[in-house]
Design an enzyme around this catalytic site. Structure first.
Site, PDB file in Angstrom:
ATOM      1  N   ARG A 179      61.169 -14.269  39.433  1.00 21.99           N
ATOM      2  CA  ARG A 179      61.148 -15.714  39.656  1.00 21.99           C
ATOM      3  C   ARG A 179      59.720 -16.170  39.928  1.00 21.99           C
ATOM      4  NH1 ARG A 179      60.425 -18.939  43.795  1.00 21.99           N
ATOM      5  NH2 ARG A 179      60.965 -21.127  43.420  1.00 21.99           N
ATOM      6  N   ASN A 237      59.492 -11.922  43.440  1.00 17.54           N
ATOM      7  CA  ASN A 237      59.552 -13.367  43.639  1.00 17.54           C
ATOM      8  C   ASN A 237      58.178 -13.877  44.073  1.00 17.54           C
ATOM      9  OD1 ASN A 237      61.027 -16.009  44.329  1.00 17.54           O
ATOM     10  ND2 ASN A 237      60.065 -15.494  46.280  1.00 17.54           N
ATOM     11  N   GLU A 238      57.645 -14.841  43.327  1.00 16.41           N
ATOM     12  CA  GLU A 238      56.368 -15.465  43.694  1.00 16.41           C
ATOM     13  C   GLU A 238      55.304 -14.396  43.963  1.00 16.41           C
ATOM     14  OE1 GLU A 238      57.447 -17.835  47.070  1.00 16.41           O
ATOM     15  OE2 GLU A 238      58.639 -19.245  45.910  1.00 16.41           O
ATOM     16  N   MET A 239      55.282 -13.361  43.133  1.00 18.69           N
ATOM     17  CA  MET A 239      54.487 -12.176  43.452  1.00 18.69           C
ATOM     18  C   MET A 239      52.985 -12.458  43.515  1.00 18.69           C
ATOM     19  SD  MET A 239      57.060 -11.444  40.984  1.00 18.69           S
ATOM     20  CE  MET A 239      56.386 -10.515  39.621  1.00 18.69           C
ATOM     21  N   ARG A 251      55.496 -12.252  47.217  1.00 19.34           N
ATOM     22  CA  ARG A 251      54.140 -12.715  47.526  1.00 19.34           C
ATOM     23  C   ARG A 251      53.200 -11.527  47.764  1.00 19.34           C
ATOM     24  NH1 ARG A 251      55.635 -18.060  51.304  1.00 19.34           N
ATOM     25  NH2 ARG A 251      56.986 -19.010  49.727  1.00 19.34           N
TER      26      ARG A 251
END
Length: 824
Positions: free
Chosen positions: A469, A429-431, A393
């Protein structure tokens, strides 16, 4: 920094005396002994104690004050004694008063070094410090590190003296947008020296950065190629000798290699009939490398080697050593009840062994690299690894952020390069979620930087795959992609799962499904779980960033164990029967803490685990075990559902989770028949019975039979009543003395007739008023002062304070203002 040095062993001097008796028999004996030594060591002569490695976890002092100046810190009077590993967030991150501290603290230790050897380098190796650190030796700054979760070395040679040395470290886990992971991540960033610390000595002329690859591997022959850097301060005429040993310590191949430009290339081309590393037989070899000067060994290192090859077929399955392997995975956060991220090596190992015992063959280390013990265990147990850069994130940052992120990726790959268990370097992940910087979600800029990371990963390690992801715009950049599929939790029904994976198998060449599941509160069950049918759109599966306008099971569901059992059962039935599916990775193996979930049944806990935060299996654990494990077992659903109710003669469903081909179920001594296990049948692969309980105590016995006619059984007692409870009118307290000498204090909601209210789910609050203390802030079903009731019941463990006075307990909530219990 040479990551191989962390596993290096000490080698001992082996020489033959010059003043030997000249008798023929004695010379023969000497020759035999010499040959034995050479065959064992592979070296003509070894220097005694060329390296040392000492664990220095014990006897530290800790100061919990955010002081910037070292002198002010040292003069403070509030230092307390601790041992490492340590985090100041072990007990402040969960329960009623989280007080999640993100700030600075100090650590110090008096380190005795008796005799400093001039031909040695002295260094401190930190396996992990969260999240930024500065290291001082005898009042001088010796170095530091930006970013947590990664090991780093501080050379202290020029700062130390013979005798006592003061080691002082400032650690800071304050919010820093320039260091990943983002504060918007769904997990706690534990502050402290959370892993082991070592004092190492190495020769000034030494080996470092041993990197091992296996460019060609087959069942018949393997090739090993390794590079090792040499620190040759004296420009001496040095050589490198390498020995490859099998698991029994027998030398398979050995050779001496020249050094060019301070680097040696070790190349073994024809290793015959290698024992391959795979998930069932994780065969490991050891590569020993010695630095030679005039035939003497002046330094030596070693690292383990696994020979394997793997492939993701385009739009198809995963292959390991030429054989199709369904990736059966889970995720692991690095924390445990009572200690947070400051876990012992034994606790790390136990986690990985439990994952393997469940039958998994794959683990995603989310969302950051983890303790060295985890990688060691995966190598030994046969668990494939997805290792992840903590770009979680927060979007794209500034130039300093980019530098820090690239440095961290480089460190991760260099540090963990030699582990055969690793097959994927994840870049995030979910950057794109919730950017920390202005325009941090700009797709073109995000993709440009992601491409930099991808190129860097392949430059550092061409042999492994990259992945991300849930950043769809960058899916084409990496080798392996996982979209977001949360069927039955954040969107849609779990029955949409087949449609979801069929969609993405076509869309993405190398599709691996990471993250699925849902939350379950231990002990909460219902005869009719909320499935969302008729209330939510059944075909959805995507998790929205903001869910205020979304109807899903996460919001309207009951968090019952039996709903989650059904969800996982459905997912596994699909994946186990799909021959062209790479596999999936359940989220997450263990309940873990998060600042984003204060409203959960156990506050600040993500309860999606298959085991609770202390490692105790939930019902869902046995669903996975029934599909994946080979060790015969049976488990009746559910051992946390022993109080049930319903009208007389109303049949109830009982499922048995087992990996046996057939199971026979008995109710109160009477057989209800034998059922054959069929993986295509839902639920419980067909091991499901409708039965009628009698009022009062009922005994269920499930007997599984293996192909070899061996039997395994499980037994469960259920108290069943025909009268449904009314509304709760109060809470009562009971206590039970535990084997450890503590008490388990249980609160029960009851109706006007004294019946336990099995449908009561409100939050209750425990407090010990005198005589003891609760084991609070554990984040477990019996370790939280604030907890939602499960089928009208909640409990907490209490320890006496040693004052020989009665323990007085209280439980209350908004409706019931206080119930008390005195334990004499």
């Amino acid at each position: 920094m040479g990551f191989c040095m962390k596993d290096s062993k000490q080698y001992y001097k082996s020489s033959i005396g010059k003043s030997l008796k000249r008798s023929n028999g004695y010379l023969k004996l000497v020759l035999v002994l010499y040959l034995i030594m050479v065959s064992w060591s592979g070296y003509s002569k070894e220097v005694f104690n060329s390296r040392t490695k000492e664990n220095i976890n014990a006897n530290w002092l800790y100061l919990e004050k955010n002081i910037k100046d070292i002198n002010l810190a040292l003069n403070d009077a509030n230092w307390e004694s601790i041992n490492l590993p340590h985090t100041w967030n072990a007990l402040d991150a969960t329960d009623l008063n989280p007080g999640y501290r993100r700030s600075g603290s100090w650590y110090k230790k008096e380190l005795a070094i008796s005799n400093i050897e001039n031909n040695k380098l002295y260094q401190l190796y930190f396996e992990g410090v969260n999240i930024n650190s500065e290291v001082y030796v005898n009042g001088q700054k010796a170095g530091g590190h930006i970013g947590g979760y990664i090991g780093f070395t501080i050379d202290i040679t020029e700062f130390i003296k013979s005798g006592k040395n003061d080691i002082v470290i400032r650690v800071d886990n304050s919010y820093d947008p320039e260091v990943i992971p983002s504060q918007k991540s769904d997990f706690f960033i534990f502050g402290g020296i959370t892993r082991d610390v070592w004092l190492e000595t190495i020769p000034k002329q030494h080996l470092s950065e041993l990197k091992i690859t296996t460019p060609k591997v087959s069942e018949n022959e393997a090739e090993l190629l390794a590079t090792v850097a040499i620190n040759n301060l004296n420009n001496s005429n040095l050589k490198v000798q390498a020995n490859l040993l099998d698991a029994q310590g027998v030398t398979v191949v050995s050779s001496v290699f020249k050094i060019k430009n301070n680097t040696a290339k070790i190349h073994f081309r024809n290793i015959k009939n290698p024992k391959l590393w795979d998930t069932e037989h994780p065969n490991l070899y050891t590569l020993k490398v010695a630095l030679l000067e005039k035939g003497d060994v002046i330094d030596s290192v070693q690292n383990r080697v696994g020979f394997r090859w793997f492939e993701f077929k385009d739009h198809g399955a995963f292959y390991l050593n030429g054989k199709r392997v369904l990736l059966r995975g889970t995720h692991r956060h690095e924390e445990h009840a009572g200690v947070g991220a400051a876990m012992s090596n034994m606790q790390h190992r136990k986690d990985m062994e439990l994952i393997k015992d469940m039958g998994a063959n794959f683990v995603r280390l989310a969302h950051y690299p983890q303790d060295p013990e985890v990688y060691k265990a995966c190598d030994e147990l046969g668990l494939l690894i997805w290792d992840e850069l903590p770009w979680c994130r927060g979007g794209l940052g500034n130039e300093t952020w980019k530098t820090n992120t690239k440095n961290m990726l480089t460190e991760i790959i260099n540090q963990n390069y030699n582990h055969p268990s690793i097959i994927i370097w994840s870049l995030g992940n979910e950057m794109y979620w919730l950017p920390d910087f202005e325009n941090g979600d700009d797709t073109d800029k995000m993709n440009s930087f992601l491409t930099e990371l991808n190129d860097l990963a392949h430059q550092l390690d061409p042999s492994r795959k990259t992945a991300i992801r849930k950043y769809y715009e960058g899916s084409h950049i990496v080798d392996v992609f996982s979209p977001s599929i949360w069927s039955g939790w954040y969107s849609g029904s779990y029955k949409s799962y087949q449609k979801a994976i069929d969609t993405y198998k076509k869309e993405y060449p190398h599709f691996l499904h990471a993250e699925y599941g849902g939350s379950s509160h231990v002990g909460r069950h219902t005869e009719n779980p909320v499935t969302g049918e008729g209330k939510i759109q059944s075909d959805g599966w995507e998790e929205e960033i903001v869910q205020t306008d979304v109807a899903n099971i996460a919001q309207i569901g009951d968090w019952s164990e039996n709903y989650i059992v059904d969800l996982f059962d459905w997912h596994l039935r699909i994946s186990e029967n799909d021959e062209n599916f790479v596999g999936n990775v359940q989220w997450a193996f263990k309940d873990f803490g998060t600042p984003l979930r204060p409203e959960n049944a156990i506050p600040y806990m993500n309860q999606k685990g298959l085991v609770d935060r202390a490692g105790n299996p939930k019902d869902a654990f046995y669903v996975f075990k029934s599909y994946w494990s080979k060790e015969p077992f049976t488990y009746i659903e559910s051992h946390t559902w022993t109080e049930r109710q319903g009208p007389k003669d109303l049949a109830r469903d009982i499922s048995v989770y087992s990996n046996c081909p057939e199971v026979e179920l008995f109710l109160n001594g009477k057989s209800l028949g034998v059922k054959k296990r069929d993986l295509k049948v839902f639920p419980a692969a067909g091991l499901n019975w409708n039965l009628n309980f009698k009022e009062g105590k009922n005994t269920l016995v499930a007997v599984g039979k293996t192909k070899e006619n061996k039997t395994v059984k499980d037994e469960l007692a259920i108290n069943y009543r025909f009268t449904k409870n009314g509304k709760a009118v109060g809470l009562k307290l009971e206590s039970e003395l535990l084997e450890n000498g503590n008490y388990l204090v249980t609160a029960i909601a009851y109706d006007k007739n004294g019946l336990r209210c099995l449908d009561y789910e409100d939050q209750v609050y425990f407090q010990c008023l005198s005589g003891g203390e609760t084991l609070k802030s554990q984040g477990t079903p019996t370790g939280s002062e604030s907890i939602a009731m499960a089928n009208g019941k909640a409990a907490i463990e209490v320890k006496r304070d040693g004052k020989n006075i009665p323990v007085v307990m209280m439980v209350l909530n908004q409706n019931f203002k206080g119930t008390y219990l005195t334990i004499e």
